[in-house]
Motif scaffolding. Structure first.
Motif, mmCIF file in Angstrom:
data_model
loop_
_atom_site.group_PDB
_atom_site.id
_atom_site.type_symbol
_atom_site.label_atom_id
_atom_site.label_comp_id
_atom_site.label_asym_id
_atom_site.label_seq_id
_atom_site.Cartn_x
_atom_site.Cartn_y
_atom_site.Cartn_z
ATOM 1 N N VAL A 111 0.840 -1.205 0.000
ATOM 2 C CA VAL A 111 0.000 0.000 0.000
ATOM 3 C C VAL A 111 0.874 1.255 0.000
ATOM 4 C CG1 VAL A 111 -1.709 1.307 1.313
ATOM 5 C CG2 VAL A 111 -1.953 -1.154 1.082
ATOM 6 N N LEU A 119 0.637 4.025 -2.900
ATOM 7 C CA LEU A 119 0.325 5.419 -2.574
ATOM 8 C C LEU A 119 1.451 6.363 -2.977
ATOM 9 C CD1 LEU A 119 -1.463 5.104 0.886
ATOM 10 C CD2 LEU A 119 -2.475 5.584 -1.345
ATOM 11 N N SER A 120 2.686 5.898 -2.901
ATOM 12 C CA SER A 120 3.795 6.756 -3.330
ATOM 13 C C SER A 120 3.774 6.965 -4.842
ATOM 14 C CB SER A 120 5.132 6.177 -2.891
ATOM 15 O OG SER A 120 5.445 5.022 -3.632
ATOM 16 N N LEU A 135 0.258 9.460 -5.126
ATOM 17 C CA LEU A 135 0.307 10.789 -4.511
ATOM 18 C C LEU A 135 1.609 11.504 -4.877
ATOM 19 C CD1 LEU A 135 -0.988 9.892 -0.934
ATOM 20 C CD2 LEU A 135 -2.277 10.902 -2.806
ATOM 21 N N TRP A 160 0.039 16.429 2.806
ATOM 22 C CA TRP A 160 0.303 15.155 2.153
ATOM 23 C C TRP A 160 0.384 14.024 3.167
ATOM 24 C CZ3 TRP A 160 -1.077 14.634 -2.478
ATOM 25 C CH2 TRP A 160 -0.960 15.674 -3.393
ATOM 26 N N PHE A 215 -2.003 10.878 2.943
ATOM 27 C CA PHE A 215 -1.350 9.563 2.960
ATOM 28 C C PHE A 215 -1.869 8.725 4.122
ATOM 29 C CE2 PHE A 215 2.177 6.805 4.324
ATOM 30 C CZ PHE A 215 2.400 6.096 3.152
ATOM 31 N N LEU A 274 -5.563 7.537 3.409
ATOM 32 C CA LEU A 274 -5.615 6.480 2.394
ATOM 33 C C LEU A 274 -4.960 5.192 2.881
ATOM 34 C CD1 LEU A 274 -4.948 8.554 -0.841
ATOM 35 C CD2 LEU A 274 -7.105 7.576 -0.057
ATOM 36 N N LEU A 275 -3.862 5.308 3.615
ATOM 37 C CA LEU A 275 -3.200 4.130 4.162
ATOM 38 C C LEU A 275 -4.125 3.399 5.129
ATOM 39 C CD1 LEU A 275 -0.505 2.518 4.345
ATOM 40 C CD2 LEU A 275 0.060 3.963 6.297
#
Length: 116
Positions: free
Chosen positions: A13, A17-18, A21, A91, A95, A98-99
């Protein structure tokens, strides 16, 4: 075994995400695994202390201040891990949200597999 699987899912994940985003950067997959481990350790050791110290603010905001605490944990991980960068509190907040969302979905799927 279950803990290792959760760490690996969290690392996946983190990598995804990296990539999605623009304010979050992870240089290698190994760094993502380290991020997952460090975040789990910080959530066990540091987060309860922060919650305890900020309890009045958390109560006044009806728990919304916990989102800021989660973002601060992400920023602390950013400072501790070389190869993991988050460009500011906004951010880190995105993050973190979402995580948490993806982890809860993946962990619930993991629990469903155990029942069968």
């Amino acid at each position: 075994m279950n803990y290792i699987l959760k760490i690996l899912l969290s690392a996946i994940v983190v990598v995804v995400l990296s990539q999605v985003l623009p304010g979050v950067y992870v240089d290698t997959y190994w760094t993502a695994v380290i991020v997952a481990v460090v975040l789990s350790i910080l959530n066990v050791l540091v987060k309860p202390v922060l919650i305890l110290f900020t309890l009045p603010v958390t109560i006044m905001t009806l728990g919304l201040f916990l989102l800021i605490i989660n973002a601060l944990i992400i920023i602390l991980a950013d400072k501790l891990i070389r190869g993991f960068d988050v460009d500011g509190l906004l951010w880190a907040l995105i993050f973190s949200l979402l995580l948490s969302l993806f982890q809860s979905v993946l962990y619930s799927l993991l629990k469903e597999d155990k029942k069968h």
